[in-house]
Design a protein around this motif. Sequence first.
Motif, PDB file in Angstrom:
ATOM      1  N   THR A 227      42.574  48.511  45.913  1.00 19.42           N
ATOM      2  CA  THR A 227      42.160  49.819  46.410  1.00 19.42           C
ATOM      3  C   THR A 227      42.934  49.924  48.059  1.00 19.42           C
ATOM      4  OG1 THR A 227      40.190  48.337  47.657  1.00 19.42           O
ATOM      5  CG2 THR A 227      40.039  49.704  45.133  1.00 19.42           C
ATOM      6  N   ASP A 228      43.433  49.095  48.120  1.00 19.92           N
ATOM      7  CA  ASP A 228      44.077  48.553  49.426  1.00 19.92           C
ATOM      8  C   ASP A 228      45.786  48.925  49.350  1.00 19.92           C
ATOM      9  OD1 ASP A 228      41.599  48.286  50.892  1.00 19.92           O
ATOM     10  OD2 ASP A 228      41.846  46.216  50.538  1.00 19.92           O
ATOM     11  N   LYS A 229      45.906  48.233  48.259  1.00 19.76           N
ATOM     12  CA  LYS A 229      47.642  48.345  48.138  1.00 19.76           C
ATOM     13  C   LYS A 229      48.080  49.165  46.686  1.00 19.76           C
ATOM     14  CE  LYS A 229      47.855  43.472  49.391  1.00 19.76           C
ATOM     15  NZ  LYS A 229      47.598  42.152  49.832  1.00 19.76           N
ATOM     16  N   GLY A 230      46.952  49.878  45.488  1.00 22.07           N
ATOM     17  CA  GLY A 230      48.040  50.337  45.178  1.00 22.07           C
ATOM     18  C   GLY A 230      48.296  49.728  43.469  1.00 22.07           C
ATOM     19  N   VAL A 231      49.362  49.637  42.930  1.00 24.01           N
ATOM     20  CA  VAL A 231      49.534  48.693  42.179  1.00 24.01           C
ATOM     21  C   VAL A 231      49.634  47.162  42.142  1.00 24.01           C
ATOM     22  CG1 VAL A 231      50.278  48.342  39.073  1.00 24.01           C
ATOM     23  CG2 VAL A 231      50.225  50.363  39.697  1.00 24.01           C
ATOM     24  N   ILE A 232      49.227  46.441  41.491  1.00 22.87           N
ATOM     25  CA  ILE A 232      49.769  44.660  41.844  1.00 22.87           C
ATOM     26  C   ILE A 232      50.054  43.993  40.848  1.00 22.87           C
ATOM     27  CG2 ILE A 232      48.460  44.596  43.800  1.00 22.87           C
ATOM     28  CD1 ILE A 232      46.973  42.988  43.089  1.00 22.87           C
ATOM     29  N   VAL A 233      49.981  44.502  39.318  1.00 26.30           N
ATOM     30  CA  VAL A 233      50.228  43.808  38.331  1.00 26.30           C
ATOM     31  C   VAL A 233      49.841  44.636  37.366  1.00 26.30           C
ATOM     32  CG1 VAL A 233      49.707  41.830  36.081  1.00 26.30           C
ATOM     33  CG2 VAL A 233      48.787  41.486  38.911  1.00 26.30           C
ATOM     34  N   ASP A 234      51.594  45.113  36.581  1.00 27.87           N
ATOM     35  CA  ASP A 234      51.390  45.341  35.342  1.00 27.87           C
ATOM     36  C   ASP A 234      51.877  44.169  34.138  1.00 27.87           C
ATOM     37  OD1 ASP A 234      51.844  47.226  33.300  1.00 27.87           O
ATOM     38  OD2 ASP A 234      53.166  48.737  33.999  1.00 27.87           O
ATOM     39  N   GLN A 235      51.316  44.003  33.551  1.00 26.91           N
ATOM     40  CA  GLN A 235      52.379  42.299  32.706  1.00 26.91           C
ATOM     41  C   GLN A 235      51.533  42.808  31.018  1.00 26.91           C
ATOM     42  OE1 GLN A 235      50.237  39.452  34.814  1.00 26.91           O
ATOM     43  NE2 GLN A 235      48.100  40.290  34.125  1.00 26.91           N
ATOM     44  N   PHE A 236      52.265  42.497  30.473  1.00 22.77           N
ATOM     45  CA  PHE A 236      51.733  42.590  28.480  1.00 22.77           C
ATOM     46  C   PHE A 236      51.964  41.331  28.399  1.00 22.77           C
ATOM     47  CE2 PHE A 236      53.229  46.750  28.797  1.00 22.77           C
ATOM     48  CZ  PHE A 236      54.082  47.286  30.002  1.00 22.77           C
ATOM     49  N   TYR A 237      50.770  40.759  27.512  1.00 25.48           N
ATOM     50  CA  TYR A 237      50.825  39.835  26.443  1.00 25.48           C
ATOM     51  C   TYR A 237      50.051  39.891  25.073  1.00 25.48           C
ATOM     52  CZ  TYR A 237      45.680  40.234  27.635  1.00 25.48           C
ATOM     53  OH  TYR A 237      44.757  40.286  27.985  1.00 25.48           O
ATOM     54  N   ALA A 238      50.450  38.805  24.144  1.00 28.78           N
ATOM     55  CA  ALA A 238      50.137  39.328  22.689  1.00 28.78           C
ATOM     56  C   ALA A 238      49.556  37.900  22.353  1.00 28.78           C
ATOM     57  CB  ALA A 238      51.324  39.447  22.227  1.00 28.78           C
TER      58      ALA A 238
END
Length: 297
Positions: A227-238
């Motif tokens: 809520t303070d910094k915006g997007v902090i992680v955009d990650q992918f896994y399988a």
Amino acid sequence: MVKPNHSKINSYKRGTRYRRCLGPIDDLEHYVHHEWWRQIFDAFYLKTDGDVVNNPEITRMEIDLITNALDLKTEHKILDLCCGHGRHSIELAMRGFMNVEGVDISKYLISRARAWAKSRGLSISFRVGDARRLTYPDNCFDAVLILGNSFGYFERIDDDLKVLREVYRILRPYGRVLIDLTNGEYIKNNYEKRTWEWIDKRHIAFRERCLAKDGKRLITREVVVSTDKGVIVDQFYAVRLYSYEELRNLLETAGFSNILLHDKLCMEHGDGRDKGMMSNRLVVSATAMKGNGNDGL
């Protein structure tokens, strides 16, 4: 839809994460690094999966099931393989099990496990290691546990087989392995394509899921927003989706016998949290019938 940006993918392969959200993309699978598991298990993992991995009641229930299934004794030597931050090892030690060790690929989670055990005055050996190449000698454990859906992370099924062969090698004659992993057949037919949940008062997680092109793995994209910094992680896994029959065949190929399906763990969604691949799991054990030893389980 945004097409894959190969410069960003290459950056991810060097060990970084996307600090900005990529927006909508067509092919989730294209963004999964073949060693995604080397960087994903950190403080955010303990936040995003905290409803399970930080829940003492769930851990106690799982250990009840495991100790009953394997008839574990406090003197047995037990390896908690892919132990994460050590919740199962610590619960066993708190119940009086004297010879418990843990191994995990994540330095961060192992550091948390060591600190947690120390704070409780428990003597547990935790070490960083690759499950495909264990540093233990042959025939040294009575039981090996692979819990919390910590199996099937590798891109190639041959690597999963390497793990099971290593487990077979380090087990004493008649020692047993117990694997708790997602119920692949159920997940294939029931996974949620899009979910979101508040992790705490300041972080929200959004997830997209799809089957891999070959239908053998579930691909997940996880975006964590502050809520303070915006997007902090955009990650992918399988994670590979094993049915009981497929896991049984793999265990037999690795040398195991007496393969048993003990239970199916179902976790309700009544608390509003996204259980994902932890919602429906198989609990399977197998025996290393080797040599002439009469010790072990």
